[in-house]
Design a protein around this motif. Structure first.
Motif, PDB file in Angstrom:
ATOM      1  N   LYS A   5     -43.197  -5.926  59.506  1.00 51.89           N
ATOM      2  CA  LYS A   5     -41.997  -5.273  60.029  1.00 51.89           C
ATOM      3  C   LYS A   5     -42.078  -5.141  61.542  1.00 51.89           C
ATOM      4  O   LYS A   5     -41.073  -5.296  62.252  1.00 51.89           O
ATOM      5  CB  LYS A   5     -41.828  -3.893  59.397  1.00 51.89           C
ATOM      6  CG  LYS A   5     -41.513  -3.930  57.903  1.00 51.89           C
ATOM      7  CD  LYS A   5     -41.305  -2.529  57.367  1.00 51.89           C
ATOM      8  CE  LYS A   5     -40.964  -2.561  55.881  1.00 51.89           C
ATOM      9  NZ  LYS A   5     -40.786  -1.193  55.324  1.00 51.89           N
ATOM     10  N   GLU A   6     -43.273  -4.869  62.060  1.00 46.85           N
ATOM     11  CA  GLU A   6     -43.441  -4.744  63.505  1.00 46.85           C
ATOM     12  C   GLU A   6     -43.210  -6.088  64.198  1.00 46.85           C
ATOM     13  O   GLU A   6     -42.565  -6.151  65.251  1.00 46.85           O
ATOM     14  CB  GLU A   6     -44.840  -4.230  63.818  1.00 46.85           C
ATOM     15  CG  GLU A   6     -45.061  -3.945  65.292  1.00 46.85           C
ATOM     16  CD  GLU A   6     -46.429  -3.360  65.575  1.00 46.85           C
ATOM     17  OE1 GLU A   6     -46.675  -2.969  66.729  1.00 46.85           O
ATOM     18  OE2 GLU A   6     -47.261  -3.314  64.649  1.00 46.85           O
ATOM     19  N   LYS A  23     -39.547  -6.829  64.289  1.00 48.11           N
ATOM     20  CA  LYS A  23     -38.826  -6.010  65.261  1.00 48.11           C
ATOM     21  C   LYS A  23     -39.144  -6.401  66.696  1.00 48.11           C
ATOM     22  O   LYS A  23     -38.232  -6.504  67.541  1.00 48.11           O
ATOM     23  CB  LYS A  23     -39.180  -4.537  65.043  1.00 48.11           C
ATOM     24  CG  LYS A  23     -38.533  -3.596  66.049  1.00 48.11           C
ATOM     25  CD  LYS A  23     -38.948  -2.154  65.793  1.00 48.11           C
ATOM     26  CE  LYS A  23     -38.351  -1.204  66.837  1.00 48.11           C
ATOM     27  NZ  LYS A  23     -38.785   0.201  66.609  1.00 48.11           N
ATOM     28  N   GLU A  24     -40.421  -6.623  66.994  1.00 46.23           N
ATOM     29  CA  GLU A  24     -40.840  -6.847  68.376  1.00 46.23           C
ATOM     30  C   GLU A  24     -40.722  -8.295  68.826  1.00 46.23           C
ATOM     31  O   GLU A  24     -40.456  -8.563  70.003  1.00 46.23           O
ATOM     32  CB  GLU A  24     -42.296  -6.381  68.554  1.00 46.23           C
ATOM     33  CG  GLU A  24     -42.518  -4.908  68.280  1.00 46.23           C
ATOM     34  CD  GLU A  24     -41.826  -4.022  69.298  1.00 46.23           C
ATOM     35  OE1 GLU A  24     -41.631  -4.481  70.448  1.00 46.23           O
ATOM     36  OE2 GLU A  24     -41.490  -2.875  68.959  1.00 46.23           O
TER      37      GLU A  24
END
Length: 283
Positions: free
Chosen positions: A173-174, A177-178
């Motif tokens: 998920k990180e 997102k990033e």
């Protein structure tokens, strides 16, 4: 026929092999570099470091150079042969104590390209080819290199750096997102040929991370620094790991042998090695 050697040849100790996952790559690099060396000008000593850290003389390569010149060399050297004591190998004693020696470290990866070998040679007072301890250490650890580059304001690809203990189910998920997809996953302390994956979706991330972790943590000498990982985003149109993404500048993988190393004279005659790995005084 090999050229007749001169008695005042510089001893060129070529180090290859090593304990990292890039052992075989180093053996190929060494054969390529030795193929460009003039045996009449340099007394070449090919020294291999085995996967378990033993120093050995590649007697086959040394014999090939002596008998047939560079054309008789194999496509890759082998870290096989009689065992050597490391320090006397790079610091001649006895009748050869005043002989000029240069070390050419062609070791790839940790325990060779990361400042450790450079530190050994610095302590021994032996000149060598390539970057020093700090430059080697930073270029090897891509995570730390990115911190230094960022502090200097240099642009670079967006990235995440994580230790193995920081990898969990939230990582995908990180990344989404990033960075977005696709991303490249690589060990932060190896070169561009081992443990690298292109990941197009979150479901494939875990396997790529496991591959990167295994490439540099399988040996018993792994340290927290050597287990750092980095992720760098590339354009979706990129077709290879090198065309559109960057992880940090690295030291040359196959440095050229010195053509005219300089030396500092002793006041009482003979030669002494220049400090800090240089082949002569700064201009």
């Amino acid at each position: 026929m090999p050229a007749h050697p001169r008695p005042d040849r510089i001893r060129l100790v070529v180090l290859f092999g090593g304990r990292s996952a890039e052992h075989e790559v180093s053996c190929v690099s060494a054969a390529s570099v030795l193929g460009a060396v003039d045996p009449a000008r340099y007394d070449v000593v090919p020294v291999g470091i085995t996967a378990d850290g033993r120093w050995v003389l590649d007697a086959a390569a040394a014999r090939a150079l002596a008998e047939g010149g560079t054309r008789a060399l194999p496509s890759a050297l082998k870290a096989e042969g009689p065992e050597l004591d490391p320090l006397p190998t790079v610091v001649p004693e006895g009748p050869d104590g005043d002989r000029r020696v240069v070390v050419l470290p062609l070791l790839h990866g940790p325990l060779g390209e990361d400042g450790t070998m450079q530190g050994l040679l610095e302590l021994a007072g032996v000149p060598y080819v390539g970057t020093g301890v700090l430059g080697s250490a930073l270029a090897m650890d891509k995570g730390k290199a990115k911190q230094v580059l960022g502090a200097a304001g240099l642009p670079q690809a967006r990235h995440l750096v994580r230790r193995d203990v920081e990898v969990d189910e939230a990582l995908a998920k990180e990344v989404d997102k990033e960075l977005g997809w696709p991303v490249f996953v690589k060990p932060a302390n190896l070169g561009s040929s081992v443990g690298i994956s292109k990941v197009a979706e979150a479901e494939a991330l875990a396997g790529a991370v496991e591959l990167a972790l295994g490439s540099s943590s399988a040996a018993s000498w792994a340290t927290p620094t050597s287990r750092r990982r980095s992720w760098a985003r590339s354009s979706p149109s990129a077709s290879s790991t090198t065309s559109r993404t960057s992880t940090a500048p690295t030291a040359p993988t196959s440095p050229s042998p010195p053509t005219s190393p300089r030396w500092w004279p002793r006041s009482a005659g003979g030669w002494r090695s220049p400090p800090r790995g240089r082949c002569g005084p700064r201009a």
